[in-house]
Design an enzyme around this catalytic site. Structure first.
Site, PDB file in Angstrom:
ATOM      1  N   HIS A   1     -18.353   3.131  -0.387  1.00  0.00           N
ATOM      2  CA  HIS A   1     -17.284   2.324  -0.970  1.00  0.00           C
ATOM      3  C   HIS A   1     -17.632   2.120  -2.445  1.00  0.00           C
ATOM      4  O   HIS A   1     -18.561   1.402  -2.781  1.00  0.00           O
ATOM      5  CB  HIS A   1     -17.185   0.976  -0.246  1.00  0.00           C
TER       6      HIS A   1
ATOM      7  N   GLU B   1     -10.324   0.693  -5.813  1.00  0.00           N
ATOM      8  CA  GLU B   1     -11.307   1.041  -4.783  1.00  0.00           C
ATOM      9  C   GLU B   1     -11.152   2.495  -4.345  1.00  0.00           C
ATOM     10  O   GLU B   1     -10.031   2.956  -4.096  1.00  0.00           O
ATOM     11  CB  GLU B   1     -11.135   0.139  -3.559  1.00  0.00           C
TER      12      GLU B   1
ATOM     13  N   LYS C   1      -5.835   8.612   7.763  1.00  0.00           N
ATOM     14  CA  LYS C   1      -7.049   9.300   8.201  1.00  0.00           C
ATOM     15  C   LYS C   1      -8.245   8.418   7.894  1.00  0.00           C
ATOM     16  O   LYS C   1      -8.309   7.778   6.848  1.00  0.00           O
ATOM     17  CB  LYS C   1      -7.148  10.627   7.432  1.00  0.00           C
TER      18      LYS C   1
ATOM     19  N   LYS D   1       0.811  -1.219   0.000  1.00  0.00           N
ATOM     20  CA  LYS D   1       0.000   0.000   0.000  1.00  0.00           C
ATOM     21  C   LYS D   1       0.840   1.263   0.000  1.00  0.00           C
ATOM     22  O   LYS D   1       0.425   2.305  -0.493  1.00  0.00           O
ATOM     23  CB  LYS D   1      -0.966  -0.036   1.168  1.00  0.00           C
TER      24      LYS D   1
ATOM     25  N   ARG E   1      -6.868  -8.682  -9.019  1.00  0.00           N
ATOM     26  CA  ARG E   1      -7.454 -10.014  -9.208  1.00  0.00           C
ATOM     27  C   ARG E   1      -8.901  -9.858  -9.629  1.00  0.00           C
ATOM     28  O   ARG E   1      -9.430  -8.758  -9.669  1.00  0.00           O
ATOM     29  CB  ARG E   1      -7.417 -10.776  -7.885  1.00  0.00           C
TER      30      ARG E   1
ATOM     31  N   VAL F   1     -14.917 -11.025  -5.922  1.00  0.00           N
ATOM     32  CA  VAL F   1     -16.109 -11.832  -5.635  1.00  0.00           C
ATOM     33  C   VAL F   1     -17.326 -11.248  -6.361  1.00  0.00           C
ATOM     34  O   VAL F   1     -18.134 -11.962  -6.940  1.00  0.00           O
ATOM     35  CB  VAL F   1     -16.391 -11.841  -4.111  1.00  0.00           C
TER      36      VAL F   1
ATOM     37  N   ARG G   1     -24.659 -11.813  -0.987  1.00  0.00           N
ATOM     38  CA  ARG G   1     -23.837 -12.931  -0.548  1.00  0.00           C
ATOM     39  C   ARG G   1     -24.622 -13.741   0.462  1.00  0.00           C
ATOM     40  O   ARG G   1     -24.967 -13.238   1.543  1.00  0.00           O
ATOM     41  CB  ARG G   1     -22.541 -12.422   0.078  1.00  0.00           C
TER      42      ARG G   1
END
Lengths: 178, 519, 501
Positions: C210, C277, C203, C118, C294, C297, C340
Site C-alpha cells: 500500500h 493511494e 479484482k 469511486k 483530506r 492520520v 499508532r
C-alpha cells in the site's frame, strides 16, 4: 492436643498458566527468592499513584495487575499480559487430580468479548454449529465484528435478540459440545 | 514415672489406634478425590499450632441394631475444637468423610452441639467444615434428633456470634439446613454439593437425569439459588476466604468489627475518577463496583454473593480501616432494578450487618422495581418488603449516596431519609422523582403530546424541563430530603467524617419479642 | 481572504494538532464539546468552546452539518477544519460552507464528491491514463451482478463501499459460494457507516504494497507531491505502522507514481492536501486505488522528512495563497516511522481495551514527535476510535530510524490500558520488515504472534503475581488485622447495646 497429618509449606507456590506451564516460586516475600530453582534478584518499586515496575538485571519492567480474583491473576509486564493461577503444593496437586477425573463442561458459553450492539444473529436455536462458523455480529467501536464458534455442537439457548445492547462477558448463547 | 510405664500403656495404645485412624493412607483417599482430610483443613484454617481438639476419643454408641454395617472410630467422624484464626479465638467442627462418609450419628451430633454451645458461651465465631453424606441411617431417629439439636443451636446463636459454613464435600438431606441458617456459606468448586434430595431420587421420582454438579454444585448455588455466598476453586483458597471474611467481622454482637490500618497516599488522585464514572446519558450502564473500589480503602472491598442477583452488589469494605457493609444497585445488570432475588440478597445482608454493629453504606442508582407478571406472581411485593423492613429495622449507622436514578418506590426502599437513614447524600448526577422523565411526561402531557406535530421532539423538550425542575438533587436538597449534594471526588472524605459522627449512634427500639418480618 | 478564527469539527489528537498550528499562526480556535467526552484534553487546548452537550438530536455531534454550520455563523467564525473522519470527506458539508461563505480548509466540494465516489474517480483515472484494476463499472445492483462480474475478472475479488474508507464496508471474497452473504454484510455496514449502501466489486490483488502519495495543490492550478508513504502494515485494512519514504520505490518509480498522482489531482482541479493511494504488486506495477481528499492520520511522517507543516499549508491555501514550493524544491531528508498506539488488546485479536489512562510517560528527544489527544486521567470510550497517541520517529537512515523507534517504544509507558506497543515491538524485530520486504499480507503471513515478549517477561510476571498473592494472604493472616481495636467500645455504646439485648 495438636494432631495433623497435613504439612503445608508456606514458602512454596506455583504460578500456573492456562496452558499448563508452571513457575515454582520459593519464598516470594523473603530475601532469597527462587523461581524454578534459580535464585532471582529483583527490586520491586511500587508506589501508589505511580508506575509499578521491577528492576531485574539492571533493566526496568513496567508491571500492572490488570485483574485479580481470589488466586487468579492477570499481570501485564511491558504491555504484554499473562494469566496465572497461584497454587500451593496442595492445591496444585488437587488441580492435577481433578483435571484427570473431570471432563470438560458440556456446554460452551459464548460471551461478548466487548460491550456493543448485536447487529445480526446468523444461527437459530437447536441448529448444528461447526467450529469456526459465524454466530453473530457484534458492533463495537464502530466496527462490525463477526463472532465465530470455537466448538462444534448443538446450539442451545440464545439469550439476546438482534439490536440488543450487550456488556462485556454477557453470555450471548450456549453451545452443547458434540 | 516413665512414659513407657504401665500407667501410660492404655494411653499410648489409644494414641496408636488414633494414629492409624488418621494414617497417610486414609488421607490419600481424600486427596484422590481432590479433597483434603478434615485434619488438614483444620490445620490450614487455624494459626500454626493453635488448634486444640476436644473429644477426640469419644466412641460411637454401641446400641446399633445390626442392620447395616457400622464402622467404629474414635471421634465418630467429626473433629471439634478451638484455636486462633488470625490471632483471635474461634471454634470449629470438621466432618471426616472417611468415617462412614461423614454421616451424622448421635455422638457426632452431640459433639457439634457441644462446640456450638461453647462458641456461644465464649462469644466467638464458629466455623463448620462440612463433608457429610447426611443422616446416619443405622442410627435412625437418634441422628435426626441430632440434626434438630444442631439447628436449634444455630438459631440460638444467630445474630450473636458469626456462624460460617464451609461445604467441602457433599451436604445432603438434613445436612443442608444448618448451613442455610448460618450467616455465610462457602463452597469449593467441583468437589462440593448441596441438595435436599440427590440425583438418584430425582431420577426415581421425576425420571430426570441430572448430575451432582448440575443439581447442587458450587456453581449452581452461587449463581442460581444464591445459597452459596462465596465459591473458590480449591480448598486452601476457600479456607483463606473464610479467614478473609472473618477479618471484617467482630467476634460477637457486643464487639465492634476489627480494624486494619489504612495508609493513604496524599498524592494519589485516582479518586478523582469518581467524577466521570456515571455517564451523562441517564440510560447508559456503568459498573458500580468501580465506584465502590474508589470509595473504600484500596483493595478492601470483599464481595458477598457475587454471582447471584447481580443487579445488587453487596459486600464488606473498609473506610479508614473500619468495616462497613455496602449495598449498591448495579446499573450494569438489569439496569440496576430491584427484583425478588436482589431484594432478598440485600435484605439478608442488611440483617447481618445490623446484628453485628456494622454500619451500612448504600449506593443508589435504581430506576425502580423490575416489572413483569413473573415478578408480581412470585411475590415481589412481599420480597421487596423484606428489603424495606430490613433497612427500617436496622439501628446501625446508615448512609445513602444517590449516584444517579432514584425513582418511585425504589427510592423509599433504598434507605431513604424517612426510612431512618442517618445521612442522605446525592451526587450532582442524581435524579430523584416519582418516576423517570419519559414516564412522567407521558402521563402529565398526554393530550399535548397527542396533539403535537412532532411528539418526539416535544417529549424530549418536556423531559429536559422535567429534569431541570423536578428530577434533580437540588430540589430534594432544598426541601431537606437530601442532606447535601456532594462532589463525587469528595465522597470518601464525606463518608469518613459522617460515619465517624455516627459512631456512637443508638436507637431505642420498642421492647418486643421480635418484629414480624415478611418472610 | 482572511482567516481570523477556525472551528475544528473534530476531536482527539487531530484537533490538538490543528490547534497547535493555528496558535502559531495567530488564529483563534473553536472546539466542540460533546456529552460523550466532556472532559477531553482537546477542549483544554482550544481558545473557545462550542457546547453540544445538551443536544438531543439523534445524529452524532461531529456529523451534524446544519448544527455545525449554525455554530460557525452564530459565533462569526471565519473557517472550518474538518480533520479526518467525520465530515472530512463530505461534499455536502463543503458545499454548505461555501454557500454560507465559510472558508472550508480543504478541497472544493466538487473534488470531494468526484473522488469520494469511486465510480467517478475510476472513470477520471481511466481518462487520464492512470493504471487501474478490473472490476464493475459502477455500483452493483444486486448480488447476482457481483457474481457475474467476479466470474469475469476471476477470484479473489473485493467488495467495497462506494463512499467508504478505513476498511469499513469492505469484504474480500475468495469463492463464489460466499459472495452473496458478503455482499449483504458489506452493504449493511456501508449503510451504517456512510449512510450509503452502494458497493462495487473489483479484482483483488493478493499481497500488494500500500503506497500513497501526499499531494498538495493551490487555488491557482499548481499541484505538487511531497513523496510517498508506505502503509502496508495493516490489519483488516486498518493502518498500524506507516513510513516514509518507502523501501520499495526507486527514483524512477517514485517519479512515475508521483506524476500519476498529480494527474489524478489535476483531473478535478484539486487544491489543499490530498492523498492518492496505489497498490503496488510484486512486479512493481502500480494501480490507482482511491484519492483521499483530506489530511491523513499519517501525515506526520511526511512532515518529518520534508520539514514542512502540512496543516499550515492547508490554512494558507484556503486563504488563497500560492504553494510555497515547486516540485523541484521539495527535499526529502532521512526516514520516518509512525506507530499508532491504540488502546487495543493485541493478544486477543486487537479487541478494544477501554479504560482510563492512569499514568502515561512519553519519550522525549529531538527526533521523536508524539501527537496525542489524551493526558493522565483521560478515558478511552467506546464512542470514538481507540487511538491513544501517534509516535513518530525520525532517523537519518531507515536502520537508524528503526533503532530509535525501538528505544522510544521502550520509554513509552502507559498504565491503565492494553495498547498496541507490544505489536509495534514485534514488527520492529521482524527480519523482513527490517529489510523493508513486506506487503499488506505482512500481519497474517509474517507475524505468527502479534506481540513481542521479552525472554524473562513471563517468569517475572509469574513471580510478581505470586508475590502479590502471598502478600495479601500474609496481610490477613498476621497482625495486620487489629481485633483488639474492635473491642474498644465507648461505655455509652456498650451500655446501650447491653440494654437493648
Amino acid at each position: 492436643m495438636v494432631r495433623h497429618n497435613g504439612k503445608t509449606q508456606k514458602d512454596k507456590f506455583y504460578a500456573c498458566t492456562p496452558k499448563g506451564k508452571n513457575y515454582e516460586v520459593v519464598n516470594p516475600l523473603g530475601e532469597k527468592v527462587k523461581v524454578k530453582g534459580k535464585s532471582l534478584s529483583v527490586t520491586i518499586v511500587n508506589e501508589p499513584g505511580n508506575f509499578t515496575y521491577l528492576i531485574y538485571k539492571k533493566k526496568k519492567y513496567q508491571l500492572e495487575i490488570l485483574e485479580k480474583n481470589q488466586n487468579k491473576y492477570t499481570v501485564m509486564i511491558n504491555g504484554v499480559w499473562y494469566n496465572f493461577s497461584i497454587e500451593t503444593p496442595i492445591s496444585y496437586k488437587r488441580m492435577k487430580t481433578l483435571s484427570k477425573t473431570q471432563v470438560l463442561s458440556r456446554v460452551e458459553k459464548i460471551t461478548a468479548p466487548m460491550p456493543g450492539k448485536i447487529l445480526d444473529i446468523m444461527v437459530e436455536e437447536g441448529s448444528q454449529i461447526k467450529e469456526g462458523e459465524a454466530l453473530f455480529i457484534l458492533e463495537a467501536m464502530k466496527m462490525q465484528n463477526e463472532i465465530v464458534s470455537n466448538v462444534s455442537g448443538k446450539l442451545g439457548k440464545i439469550n439476546f435478540r438482534q439490536n440488543d445492547n450487550v456488556m462485556k462477558d454477557d453470555i450471548i448463547l450456549e453451545i452443547e459440545r458434540a | 514415672m516413665d512414659i513407657e510405664g504401665r500407667n501410660f500403656k492404655k494411653f499410648l495404645d489409644r494414641e496408636k489406634i488414633f494414629e492409624e485412624q488418621n494414617s497417610q493412607e486414609v488421607v490419600e483417599k481424600q486427596h484422590a478425590r481432590g479433597k483434603l482430610s478434615a485434619r488438614e483443613r483444620i490445620h490450614i484454617l487455624f494459626d500454626e499450632g493453635s488448634f486444640e481438639e476436644i473429644d477426640a476419643f469419644v466412641a460411637p454408641l454401641g446400641d446399633d441394631t445390626g442392620f447395616g454395617k457400622m464402622q467404629r472410630a474414635y471421634g465418630d467422624g467429626v473433629i471439634i475444637g478451638h484455636g486462633k484464626i488470625s490471632n483471635r479465638l474461634a471454634f470449629a467442627y470438621a466432618q471426616d468423610f472417611n468415617v462412614m462418609g461423614g454421616s451424622l450419628g448421635q455422638i457426632h451430633a452431640r459433639k457439634i452441639a457441644k462446640i456450638q454451645d461453647m462458641a456461644l458461651k465464649m462469644g466467638a465465631p464458629i466455623i463448620g467444615l462440612i463433608d457429610s453424606g447426611g443422616a446416619r441411617i443405622q442410627e435412625g431417629i437418634a441422628s435426626l434428633a441430632g440434626y434438630s439439636s444442631i439447628f436449634y443451636r444455630n438459631v440460638q446463636a444467630s445474630g450473636v456470634i458469626p456462624q460460617v459454613s464451609v461445604i467441602m464435600g457433599p451436604a445432603a438431606g438434613g445436612a443442608v439446613y444448618s448451613p442455610s441458617i448460618t450467616d455465610f456459606v462457602f463452597m469449593t468448586n467441583k468437589t462440593s454439593y448441596m441438595f435436599v434430595t440427590g440425583p438418584n431420587v430425582v431420577k426415581e421420582v421425576l425420571n430426570e437425569d441430572v448430575t451432582l454438579e448440575e443439581l447442587g454444585g458450587a456453581e449452581v448455588h452461587s449463581r442460581k439459588s444464591g445459597i452459596a455466598n462465596l465459591m473458590y476453586e480449591d480448598e486452601e483458597n476457600t479456607l483463606f476466604g473464610v479467614k478473609k471474611l472473618l477479618s471484617y467481622l467482630p467476634s460477637n454482637n457486643l464487639d465492634n468489627p476489627p480494624y486494619i490500618e489504612c495508609i493513604e497516599d496524599a498524592k494519589d488522585n485516582t479518586r478523582m475518577k469518581l467524577r466521570d464514572i456515571v455517564p451523562d446519558d441517564a440510560n447508559k450502564p456503568y459498573d458500580v463496583k468501580e465506584v465502590i473500589h474508589l470509595i473504600c480503602d484500596k483493595g478492601s472491598f470483599f464481595e458477598i454473593s457475587e454471582l447471584f442477583a447481580q443487579n445488587i452488589v453487596v459486600g464488606f469494605g473498609r473506610l479508614e480501616g473500619k468495616t462497613i457493609g455496602i449495598l449498591a444497585n448495579q446499573p450494569k445488570v438489569l439496569a440496576g432494578t430491584l427484583d425478588i432475588n436482589s431484594s432478598m440478597k440485600g435484605a439478608r445482608f442488611i440483617r447481618f450487618c445490623d446484628s453485628f454493629n456494622i454500619p451500612i453504606l448504600t449506593l443508589e442508582d435504581v430506576p425502580g422495581f423490575l416489572p413483569g407478571v413473573d415478578q408480581e406472581h412470585n411475590g415481589i411485593i412481599r420480597h421487596g418488603a423484606k428489603l424495606l423492613y430490613a433497612y427500617a429495622d436496622a439501628t446501625v449507622p446508615r448512609i445513602t449516596v444517590i449516584l444517579r436514578k432514584s425513582y418511585g418506590g425504589a427510592y423509599c426502599v433504598m434507605n431513604s431519609k424517612n426510612l431512618g437513614g442517618d445521612f442522605n447524600f446525592a451526587w450532582p448526577t442524581a435524579e430523584i422523582a416519582v418516576m423517570g422523565p419519559e414516564g412522567a411526561v407521558a402521563i402529565l402531557y398526554k393530550r399535548e403530546l397527542a396533539a403535537s406535530d412532532d411528539p418526539l421532539k416535544l417529549k424530549k423538550e418536556l423531559a429536559a424541563q422535567y429534569r431541570n425542575e423536578i428530577a434533580n438533587p437540588y430540589v430534594a436538597d432544598e426541601k431537606g430530603y437530601i442532606d447535601e449534594v456532594i462532589d463525587p471526588a469528595n465522597t470518601r472524605k464525606k463518608l469518613i467524617s459522617a460515619f465517624e459522627a455516627l459512631e456512637n449512634k443508638h436507637v431505642n427500639v420498642p421492647s418486643r419479642k421480635h418484629g414480624n418480618i415478611p418472610l | 481572504m482572511e482567516i481570523k478564527s477556525i472551528l475544528i469539527a473534530n476531536r482527539g489528537e487531530i484537533a490538538v494538532r490543528v490547534i497547535n498550528t493555528a496558535r502559531m499562526m495567530g488564529i483563534a480556535t473553536w472546539v466542540i464539546k460533546t456529552a460523550k467526552e466532556p472532559n477531553a484534553y482537546y477542549l483544554t487546548q482550544g481558545d473557545h468552546i462550542i457546547d453540544f452537550t445538551e443536544r438531543t438530536e439523534e445524529i452524532a455531534e461531529f456529523l451534524d452539518i446544519e448544527a455545525i454550520v449554525k455554530a460557525i455563523k452564530d459565533n462569526n467564525i471565519s473557517a472550518v477544519h474538518p480533520g479526518y473522519g467525520f465530515l472530512a470527506e463530505s461534499p455536502v458539508f463543503a458545499k454548505r460552507c461555501a454557500e454560507e461563505k465559510i472558508i472550508y480548509i480543504g478541497p472544493s466540494s466538487e473534488a470531494i464528491f468526484k473522488m469520494g465516489n469511486k465510480t467517478i474517480a475510476k472513470q477520471l483515472a481511466r481518462e487520464h491514463k492512470v493504471p487501474l484494476l478490473g472490476g464493475s463499472k459502477g455500483n452493483l445492483a444486486s448480488p447476482e451482478e457481483a457474481v457475474k462480474i467476479a466470474n469475469e475478472i476471476g477470484y479473489p475479488v473485493i467488495l467495497k463501499a462506494a463512499s467508504g474508507g478505513g476498511g469499513r464496508g469492505m469484504r474480500i471474497v475468495e469463492e463464489e459460494k460466499s459472495i452473496a452473504k458478503m455482499f449483504k454484510m458489506a452493504s449493511s455496514e456501508a449503510e451504517k457507516a456512510f449512510n450509503d449502501p452502494d458497493v462495487f466489486v473489483e479484482k483483488y490483488v493478493r499481497n500488494p504494497r500500500h503506497i500513497e502519495f501526499q499531494i498538495f495543490g493551490d487555488q491557482h492550478g499548481n499541484i505538487i507531491h511531497l513523496g510517498e508513504r508506505e502503509c502496508s502494515v495493516q490489519r483488516k485494512h486498518q493502518k498500524l505502522i506507516e513510513e516514509s519514504p518507502s523501501a520499495a520505490l526507486d527514483e524512477n518509480l517514485r517519479k512515475k507514481m508521483g506524476e500519476a498522482a498529480i494527474n489524478i489531482a489535476k483531473s478535478v482541479n484539486y487544491f489543499s492536501a490530498g492523498t492518492v493511494e496505489f497498490l503496488l504488486d510484486d512486479d512493481m506495477k502500480f494501480y490507482f486505488m482511491e484519492m483521499n481528499t483530506r489530511i491523513q492520520v499519517e501525515h506526520p511522517v511526511t512532515e518529518m522528512i520534508t520539514g514542512l507543516d502540512l496543516i499550515e499549508w492547508q490554512i494558507r491555501i484556503a486563504r488563497g495563497e500560492k504553494l510555497p514550493l515547486k516540485q523541484s524544491e521539495v527535499k526529502i531528508n532521512g526516514w520516518a516511522f509512525e506507530f499508532r498506539i491504540n488502546a487495543e488488546d493485541v493478544q486477543s485479536g486487537f479487541s478494544p481495551s477501554l479504560g482510563i489512562i492512569e499514568k502515561i510517560s512519553l519519550p522525549r528527544s529531538k527526533n521523536i514527535r508524539i501527537d496525542t489527544g489524551v493526558v493522565e486521567g483521560s478515558r478511552i470510550t467506546p464512542y470514538f476510535d481507540s487511538m491513544v497517541a501517534k509516535l513518530i520517529v525520525h532517523g537519518e537512515t531507515r536502520e537508524k530510524a528503526i533503532l530509535y523507534s525501538q528505544n522510544a517504544l521502550k520509554k513509552l509507558w502507559i498504565k491503565g490500558l492494553k495498547t498496541t506497543i507490544p505489536f509495534c515491538n514485534a514488527v520492529l524485530l521482524n527480519k523482513n520488515f527490517r529489510k523493508g520486504k513486506y506487503d499488506t499480507s505482512f500481519l497474517t503471513k509474517e507475524m505468527t504472534k502479534h506481540y513481542h515478549e521479552g525472554q524473562d517477561d513471563e517468569m517475572l510476571a509469574a513471580f510478581f503475581a505470586t508475590y502479590d498473592f502471598v502478600n495479601e494472604v500474609e496481610k490477613v493472616e498476621t497482625k495486620e488485622v487489629d481485633f483488639d481495636k474492635g473491642k474498644n467500645i465507648a461505655p455509652w455504646v456498650l451500655k446501650k447495646r447491653l440494654k437493648s439485648l
